[in-house]
Design a protein around this motif. Structure first.
Motif, PDB file in Angstrom:
ATOM      1  N   GLU A 148      59.949   6.627 -32.307  1.00 47.06           N
ATOM      2  CA  GLU A 148      59.777   8.040 -31.545  1.00 47.06           C
ATOM      3  C   GLU A 148      61.023   8.840 -31.453  1.00 47.06           C
ATOM      4  O   GLU A 148      61.008  10.174 -31.332  1.00 47.06           O
ATOM      5  CB  GLU A 148      59.393   7.772 -30.129  1.00 47.06           C
ATOM      6  CG  GLU A 148      60.184   7.352 -29.032  1.00 47.06           C
ATOM      7  CD  GLU A 148      59.736   7.123 -27.890  1.00 47.06           C
ATOM      8  OE1 GLU A 148      58.460   7.453 -27.536  1.00 47.06           O
ATOM      9  OE2 GLU A 148      60.469   6.613 -26.902  1.00 47.06           O
ATOM     10  N   GLY A 149      62.342   8.326 -31.793  1.00 49.57           N
ATOM     11  CA  GLY A 149      63.558   8.827 -31.469  1.00 49.57           C
ATOM     12  C   GLY A 149      63.584  10.174 -32.363  1.00 49.57           C
ATOM     13  O   GLY A 149      64.152  11.065 -31.714  1.00 49.57           O
ATOM     14  N   ILE A 188      59.291  -0.409 -22.096  1.00 46.15           N
ATOM     15  CA  ILE A 188      60.200   0.443 -23.008  1.00 46.15           C
ATOM     16  C   ILE A 188      59.526   0.548 -24.455  1.00 46.15           C
ATOM     17  O   ILE A 188      59.333  -0.544 -24.832  1.00 46.15           O
ATOM     18  CB  ILE A 188      61.592  -0.473 -23.060  1.00 46.15           C
ATOM     19  CG1 ILE A 188      62.305  -0.765 -21.774  1.00 46.15           C
ATOM     20  CG2 ILE A 188      62.332   0.141 -23.943  1.00 46.15           C
ATOM     21  CD1 ILE A 188      63.169  -1.681 -21.491  1.00 46.15           C
ATOM     22  N   PRO A 189      59.279   1.776 -24.817  1.00 47.47           N
ATOM     23  CA  PRO A 189      59.762   3.102 -24.094  1.00 47.47           C
ATOM     24  C   PRO A 189      58.677   3.369 -23.141  1.00 47.47           C
ATOM     25  O   PRO A 189      57.581   3.270 -23.211  1.00 47.47           O
ATOM     26  CB  PRO A 189      59.703   4.035 -25.315  1.00 47.47           C
ATOM     27  CG  PRO A 189      58.810   3.438 -26.146  1.00 47.47           C
ATOM     28  CD  PRO A 189      58.462   1.829 -26.274  1.00 47.47           C
ATOM     29  N   ASP A 222      55.910  14.292 -31.776  1.00 52.57           N
ATOM     30  CA  ASP A 222      56.413  15.316 -31.280  1.00 52.57           C
ATOM     31  C   ASP A 222      55.075  15.957 -30.672  1.00 52.57           C
ATOM     32  O   ASP A 222      55.175  16.834 -29.476  1.00 52.57           O
ATOM     33  CB  ASP A 222      56.755  16.359 -32.240  1.00 52.57           C
ATOM     34  CG  ASP A 222      56.045  16.460 -33.484  1.00 52.57           C
ATOM     35  OD1 ASP A 222      55.306  15.690 -33.827  1.00 52.57           O
ATOM     36  OD2 ASP A 222      56.476  17.402 -34.374  1.00 52.57           O
ATOM     37  N   THR A 223      53.863  15.687 -31.169  1.00 54.93           N
ATOM     38  CA  THR A 223      52.682  16.396 -30.741  1.00 54.93           C
ATOM     39  C   THR A 223      52.252  15.708 -28.964  1.00 54.93           C
ATOM     40  O   THR A 223      51.983  16.501 -28.325  1.00 54.93           O
ATOM     41  CB  THR A 223      51.467  15.979 -31.690  1.00 54.93           C
ATOM     42  OG1 THR A 223      51.657  16.595 -32.691  1.00 54.93           O
ATOM     43  CG2 THR A 223      50.190  16.475 -30.984  1.00 54.93           C
ATOM     44  N   GLY A 224      52.471  14.341 -28.859  1.00 51.66           N
ATOM     45  CA  GLY A 224      52.094  13.860 -27.746  1.00 51.66           C
ATOM     46  C   GLY A 224      53.235  14.214 -26.698  1.00 51.66           C
ATOM     47  O   GLY A 224      52.933  14.330 -25.401  1.00 51.66           O
ATOM     48  N   LEU A 225      54.556  14.246 -27.254  1.00 48.93           N
ATOM     49  CA  LEU A 225      55.644  14.699 -26.156  1.00 48.93           C
ATOM     50  C   LEU A 225      55.339  16.131 -25.682  1.00 48.93           C
ATOM     51  O   LEU A 225      55.458  16.526 -24.632  1.00 48.93           O
ATOM     52  CB  LEU A 225      56.803  14.493 -26.910  1.00 48.93           C
ATOM     53  CG  LEU A 225      58.078  14.957 -26.247  1.00 48.93           C
ATOM     54  CD1 LEU A 225      58.232  14.406 -24.741  1.00 48.93           C
ATOM     55  CD2 LEU A 225      59.403  14.784 -26.998  1.00 48.93           C
ATOM     56  N   LEU A 226      54.757  17.120 -26.517  1.00 50.24           N
ATOM     57  CA  LEU A 226      54.570  18.576 -26.382  1.00 50.24           C
ATOM     58  C   LEU A 226      53.288  18.160 -25.309  1.00 50.24           C
ATOM     59  O   LEU A 226      53.379  19.409 -24.460  1.00 50.24           O
ATOM     60  CB  LEU A 226      54.470  19.416 -27.661  1.00 50.24           C
ATOM     61  CG  LEU A 226      55.856  19.401 -28.216  1.00 50.24           C
ATOM     62  CD1 LEU A 226      55.363  20.110 -29.806  1.00 50.24           C
ATOM     63  CD2 LEU A 226      56.753  20.208 -27.273  1.00 50.24           C
ATOM     64  N   LYS A 227      52.467  17.644 -25.454  1.00 53.18           N
ATOM     65  CA  LYS A 227      51.228  17.483 -24.544  1.00 53.18           C
ATOM     66  C   LYS A 227      51.734  17.332 -22.998  1.00 53.18           C
ATOM     67  O   LYS A 227      50.986  17.642 -22.236  1.00 53.18           O
ATOM     68  CB  LYS A 227      50.281  16.742 -24.972  1.00 53.18           C
ATOM     69  CG  LYS A 227      49.568  16.788 -26.247  1.00 53.18           C
ATOM     70  CD  LYS A 227      48.206  15.955 -26.453  1.00 53.18           C
ATOM     71  CE  LYS A 227      47.529  16.216 -27.658  1.00 53.18           C
ATOM     72  NZ  LYS A 227      46.513  15.098 -28.166  1.00 53.18           N
ATOM     73  N   MET A 228      52.570  16.678 -23.086  1.00 58.72           N
ATOM     74  CA  MET A 228      53.384  15.998 -21.656  1.00 58.72           C
ATOM     75  C   MET A 228      54.116  17.329 -21.154  1.00 58.72           C
ATOM     76  O   MET A 228      53.987  17.734 -19.971  1.00 58.72           O
ATOM     77  CB  MET A 228      54.545  14.920 -21.792  1.00 58.72           C
ATOM     78  CG  MET A 228      53.465  13.752 -21.938  1.00 58.72           C
ATOM     79  SD  MET A 228      54.655  12.187 -22.089  1.00 58.72           S
ATOM     80  CE  MET A 228      55.219  12.167 -20.286  1.00 58.72           C
TER      81      MET A 228
END
Length: 196
Positions: free
Chosen positions: A94-95, A160-161, A182-188
């Protein structure tokens, strides 16, 4: 059973317990009992309604590069907190996405902060950040003390993570217990950023 065999067995049990507690996972379930007032979506992201969010605990200390950081200084901005370790395979996955999204949202009311945990020195952690292109600060928390500051039964980091989104009022709005792209992160991030 001999004393030596007993010591070896106890050592193996302790090692397994330590691995379980600091497990690097691809997901998990929320902890604590009772009504937690948060909802798990089918994408593995837990969210809390705006009026029912828990205040994030104090998250402060030294960064990997030796500076002092207090997440409370970012009050008024949306803060993305990512708990990671350089030794963690899913963190490596994910980094690059966290680096990409943090750069895209720089100067747009969003601050990214890492919490590096279980690395015994800053050397592998700093190498990880360089390799992944991560430019935002990370608190150095080798023993996991910062994770323990979150109250049980809230959207606390458990694996972790783990990734948390803290709203502009300093309250935890969303959590993921798995590696994100990036898609999952933007959903949050986007729903919390859209709040006025």
């Amino acid at each position: 059973m001999s004393t030596r065999s007993r010591a070896a067995l106890l050592g193996a049990v302790a090692a397994m317990a330590a691995l379980t507690l600091s497990a690097c996972g691809n997901g998990g379930t929320s902890g604590g009992g009772g009504n937690t007032n948060f909802v798990t979506g089918n994408n593995g992201i837990d969210t809390a309604p705006r009026g029912e969010r828990a205040t994030a605990p104090e998250l402060s200390g030294r960064t990997l590069d030796g500076r002092t950081l207090d997440v409370a200084d970012y009050r008024g901005e949306v803060v993305v907190v990512n708990v990671w370790g350089s030794w963690c395979g899913p963190c490596r996955e994910e980094g690059k996405y966290f680096a990409k999204v943090s750069k895209a949202y720089r100067g747009k009311g969003v601050q990214f902060v890492g919490i590096n945990t279980r690395d015994t020195s800053t050397t592998p952690a700093l190498a990880f950040e360089k390799e992944q292109g991560i430019t935002y600060p990370s608190l150095y928390d080798p023993t996991g003390k910062l994770m323990l500051r979150f109250r049980k039964g809230t959207l606390n980091p458990q694996l972790i993570p783990s990734t948390l989104v803290i709203d502009r009022d300093g309250k935890v709005a969303a959590r993921a217990l798995e590696a994100l792209d990036d898609t999952g992160l933007l959903k949050m991030l986007k729903p919390v950023l859209a709040e006025k």
